[in-house]
Design a protein around this motif. Structure first.
Motif, PDB file in Angstrom:
ATOM      1  N   LYS A 107      40.770  82.327  53.268  1.00 53.26           N
ATOM      2  CA  LYS A 107      41.716  82.651  52.097  1.00 53.26           C
ATOM      3  C   LYS A 107      41.742  81.621  51.106  1.00 53.26           C
ATOM      4  CE  LYS A 107      45.421  84.805  54.812  1.00 53.26           C
ATOM      5  NZ  LYS A 107      46.564  84.600  55.363  1.00 53.26           N
ATOM      6  N   ILE A 108      41.449  80.373  51.396  1.00 48.24           N
ATOM      7  CA  ILE A 108      41.366  79.672  50.166  1.00 48.24           C
ATOM      8  C   ILE A 108      39.995  79.644  49.650  1.00 48.24           C
ATOM      9  CG2 ILE A 108      41.207  76.915  49.777  1.00 48.24           C
ATOM     10  CD1 ILE A 108      42.823  76.449  52.051  1.00 48.24           C
ATOM     11  N   ASN A 109      38.980  80.056  50.285  1.00 49.94           N
ATOM     12  CA  ASN A 109      37.560  80.132  49.652  1.00 49.94           C
ATOM     13  C   ASN A 109      37.660  80.895  48.604  1.00 49.94           C
ATOM     14  OD1 ASN A 109      34.550  79.502  50.041  1.00 49.94           O
ATOM     15  ND2 ASN A 109      34.720  81.615  50.057  1.00 49.94           N
ATOM     16  N   TYR A 110      38.483  82.373  48.582  1.00 53.08           N
ATOM     17  CA  TYR A 110      38.359  83.182  47.627  1.00 53.08           C
ATOM     18  C   TYR A 110      39.487  83.272  46.625  1.00 53.08           C
ATOM     19  CZ  TYR A 110      34.493  85.131  50.190  1.00 53.08           C
ATOM     20  OH  TYR A 110      33.207  85.021  50.590  1.00 53.08           O
ATOM     21  N   LEU A 111      40.246  82.040  46.555  1.00 51.15           N
ATOM     22  CA  LEU A 111      41.367  82.087  45.534  1.00 51.15           C
ATOM     23  C   LEU A 111      40.891  82.064  44.113  1.00 51.15           C
ATOM     24  CD1 LEU A 111      43.736  79.200  47.071  1.00 51.15           C
ATOM     25  CD2 LEU A 111      44.041  81.549  46.952  1.00 51.15           C
ATOM     26  N   ASN A 112      39.955  81.461  43.809  1.00 49.45           N
ATOM     27  CA  ASN A 112      39.114  81.553  42.497  1.00 49.45           C
ATOM     28  C   ASN A 112      38.967  82.849  41.859  1.00 49.45           C
ATOM     29  OD1 ASN A 112      39.424  78.848  41.890  1.00 49.45           O
ATOM     30  ND2 ASN A 112      37.502  78.250  42.764  1.00 49.45           N
ATOM     31  N   SER A 113      38.796  83.892  42.926  1.00 50.98           N
ATOM     32  CA  SER A 113      38.459  85.166  42.392  1.00 50.98           C
ATOM     33  C   SER A 113      39.729  86.120  41.927  1.00 50.98           C
ATOM     34  CB  SER A 113      37.825  85.874  43.598  1.00 50.98           C
ATOM     35  OG  SER A 113      36.480  85.395  44.068  1.00 50.98           O
ATOM     36  N   VAL A 114      40.713  85.383  42.701  1.00 51.54           N
ATOM     37  CA  VAL A 114      42.138  86.179  42.383  1.00 51.54           C
ATOM     38  C   VAL A 114      42.698  85.435  41.080  1.00 51.54           C
ATOM     39  CG1 VAL A 114      44.678  86.136  43.121  1.00 51.54           C
ATOM     40  CG2 VAL A 114      42.734  86.526  44.804  1.00 51.54           C
ATOM     41  N   PHE A 115      42.489  84.107  40.564  1.00 52.62           N
ATOM     42  CA  PHE A 115      43.104  83.632  39.474  1.00 52.62           C
ATOM     43  C   PHE A 115      42.010  83.899  38.112  1.00 52.62           C
ATOM     44  CE2 PHE A 115      44.802  80.710  42.554  1.00 52.62           C
ATOM     45  CZ  PHE A 115      45.994  81.375  42.727  1.00 52.62           C
ATOM     46  N   LEU A 154      35.349  75.399  46.397  1.00 48.93           N
ATOM     47  CA  LEU A 154      35.601  75.725  44.720  1.00 48.93           C
ATOM     48  C   LEU A 154      34.043  76.708  44.472  1.00 48.93           C
ATOM     49  CD1 LEU A 154      36.408  72.214  43.620  1.00 48.93           C
ATOM     50  CD2 LEU A 154      37.876  74.255  43.345  1.00 48.93           C
ATOM     51  N   GLN A 155      33.048  76.388  45.143  1.00 47.38           N
ATOM     52  CA  GLN A 155      32.006  77.370  45.010  1.00 47.38           C
ATOM     53  C   GLN A 155      32.191  78.767  45.471  1.00 47.38           C
ATOM     54  OE1 GLN A 155      28.862  74.891  46.064  1.00 47.38           O
ATOM     55  NE2 GLN A 155      29.227  73.203  44.463  1.00 47.38           N
ATOM     56  N   GLN A 156      33.089  78.883  46.544  1.00 50.22           N
ATOM     57  CA  GLN A 156      33.359  80.155  47.203  1.00 50.22           C
ATOM     58  C   GLN A 156      31.859  80.213  48.083  1.00 50.22           C
ATOM     59  OE1 GLN A 156      34.204  83.641  44.790  1.00 50.22           O
ATOM     60  NE2 GLN A 156      35.982  82.354  43.787  1.00 50.22           N
TER      61      GLN A 156
END
Length: 596
Positions: free
Chosen positions: A359-367, A260-262
């Motif tokens: 991939k999961i680590n940078y999901l928040n950057s996409v959303f 969540l903190q990337q």
């Protein structure tokens, strides 16, 4: 030295009231005994280790008991009960259908049924694993099962009800046993630990109960194993984790916090620590997917109660679920599912796991689209920290009675819209898209015209709340979207990202607030995956400064035409086979495949 007896046999229930987690079965059987409404055949079905054979033995003992209690329980002291407990009873017969599944075995059983019991009221036949009987044995058993003598009762037990012939099912009274709840198993294990003078941590018993997955016999076997593993008759949570080779849930909580903190560095270090402890990558990915599923359950109080764990663990999941979004959890579960599917066929499974975690680590950057920082000047006005700042004011509703004016001067357009050259794309096969309109057709409308349109209610116009416009609402139409759409596509082309450029270089339509992107086949829909779609939408919302109502994007398959942009391997093979028939003959003779 006394022979050791496992807990599953030593503490096997001997009365209906001592059966764990099957009250709906035991209550029905006790009422049938008290009212003398016993069927001639029973079928007990359910998962392993939930008490099917145990309930069959209790039922057989109780109906032959000479001194039944008022609530339908066996006394345990009469001659019949004592002989049953000592395995010397001549009226209760147990048959293992797994090893006696032939027609001759069933015929021998039928011959025994003809003789009445020497003592007691009933002859009871318990047939375990009855689904293992052959079809011929079932057919030989049908007539006797339907019309047995008045003194004969058959109790069939199975874990696979679907394998039993329907003609057998129709002649039996069916009882479905449930998986035992982990809370009931934990209480039962605590009682056994107290009787055996074993000190057990509640967390350790909880872990064993959850690991057993509804089977009490499995839980008792793991209980004995961990007691043997302990040197001081103490069950500790940490020792149970080590002995059963279970990854501690704290690892998943810590990993999710890093994701969540990337913080990809800590993520990679943590997965390295887990692998060094000997855990399999596939087991870890499955556990992470289950952790994400539980976080999704914890986001809603209605689904929170479905989680099989203690209230303390539920609170931990609920706290972490508040920090994550539903989109993040769903996408993370999807990535884990893909990794789980591809793991066994991967040449480098560890690299596949690392790539999935990144991939999961940078999901928040996409959303979450990036927004320019806001600065405040000396006059108190707020601006975006960009090359062409525009004032930021709060959007407030404007009364329809007051006229609204907006400056649409040439200088305003030049400052707020940066023209971008669009290269012609007519050379792309099968793609037709209108050229990007000039800067003068920016689609800016006066607010006064918007208010009049809203009052007339004769034309549907979509208004999006703008975070950077002074009038609060800003319309957009297809020409605005098309301009920004082609700008994003050309940016992909400039970055040599040809796949995204080709996917975006297609006709688009605007229906309300939904963009329709037309493609030719399902393969192109898979290529335009969720991450690309969210990335394009975020760029559109940022560039058009629309944040009130989301612009949505749907990908549709347009009607088939003669032109094709992407050819699959099947299309190529069919085209070549049509031109060269010998190719099909070669494929058939040599067993070739066009997929690679």
């Amino acid at each position: 030295m006394e022979n050791f007896v496992v807990s599953a046999r030593k503490y096997r229930p001997t009365q209906f009231d001592s059966v764990v987690g099957q009250s709906h079965i035991t209550t029905t059987l006790k009422n049938a005994i008290k009212s003398n409404h016993l069927a001639q055949a029973f079928l007990f079905c359910g998962p392993r280790g939930v008490g099917k054979t145990t309930c069959a033995r209790i039922l057989a003992k109780t109906i032959n008991c000479e001194n039944q209690s008022a609530d339908g329980e066996a006394c345990g002291t009469c001659h019949s009960c004592q002989s049953f407990q000592e395995n010397t009873s001549l009226t209760i017969h147990e048959l293992d259908a797994a090893s006696n599944n032939s027609v001759d075995d069933i015929r021998s059983l039928i011959d025994q049924v003809r003789y009445p019991p020497q003592s007691g009221r009933y002859k009871v036949y318990i047939i375990d694993e009855v689904h293992m009987l052959s079809a011929q044995a079932f057919n030989a058993f049908l007539k006797t099962l339907e019309e047995p003598p008045s003194y004969a009762i058959f109790i069939l037990a199975t874990t696979e009800k679907h394998k039993i012939l329907p003609t057998i099912l129709s002649r039996c009274q069916i009882f479905d046993f449930n998986r035992i709840k982990w809370q009931d198993m934990a209480r039962h294990l605590a009682n056994i630990a107290e009787k055996e003078n074993i000190t057990a941590e509640p967390a350790a018993l909880e872990l064993i109960s959850i690991k057993a997955d509804g089977g009490l016999r499995d839980a008792l076997s793991m209980f004995d194993l961990n007691v043997t593993f302990s040197t001081d008759n103490t069950l500790r949570h940490k020792a149970v984790l080590e002995n059963l080779h279970i990854l501690d849930s704290d690892y998943y909580f810590t990993l999710t916090d890093h994701l969540l903190q990337q913080n990809h560095t800590e993520v990679l270090l943590l997965i390295e620590e887990i692998m060094r402890k000997g855990f399999d990558g596939l087991q870890f990915v499955s556990g992470l997917m289950e952790h994400m599923r539980l976080l999704l359950y914890a986001k809603d109080p209605k689904t929170l109660v479905l989680m099989e764990m203690s209230e303390e663990n539920k609170a931990k999941f609920k706290k972490q679920a508040e920090l994550s979004t539903t989109s993040f959890l769903l996408s993370a579960m999807n990535i884990c599912a893909q990794c789980e599917t591809q793991y066994k066929s991967a040449k480098n499974p560890r690299l596949l796991v690392d790539l999935s975690l990144l991939k999961i680590n940078y999901l928040n950057s996409v959303f979450q689209p990036k927004q320019a920082p806001v600065v405040e000047d000396g006059a108190g006005k707020k601006y975006e920290a960009s090359a062409n700042p525009s004032p930021l004011v709060e959007s407030t509703p404007t009364p329809s009675s007051e006229p609204i004016q907006r400056e649409t001067s040439e200088s305003y357009v030049k400052e707020n819209v940066i023209p971008t050259q669009v290269e012609p794309v007519s050379k792309m096969r099968g793609i037709e898209i209108a050229p990007r309109p000039s800067v003068q057709s920016t689609g800016l409308r006066s607010a006064k015209k918007l208010v009049e349109t809203k009052q007339s209610e004769q034309k549907e116009t979509t208004l999006l709340t703008s975070g950077t416009s002074s009038e609060g609402n800003k319309p957009f139409e297809l020409e605005d979207i098309s301009r920004e759409w082609m700008r994003i596509a050309n940016a992909y082309k400039a970055n040599h990202d040809i796949n995204k450029f080709v996917m975006m270089n297609r006709p688009i339509e605007l229906v309300g607030t939904v963009l329709h992107l037309k493609v030719e086949n399902e393969l192109q829909i898979q290529q335009f995956n969720e991450s690309i779609r969210m990335e394009v939408l975020n760029q559109l919302r940022t560039s058009l400064q629309h944040f009130g109502i989301d612009i949505q994007l749907d990908i549709l398959i347009q009607e088939k035409s003669d032109k094709k942009v992407l050819y699959t391997q099947s299309d190529k093979y069919e085209f070549l086979a049509e031109k060269h028939p010998i190719l099909a003959e070669m494929k058939q003779r040599m067993g070739l495949d066009y997929e690679f």
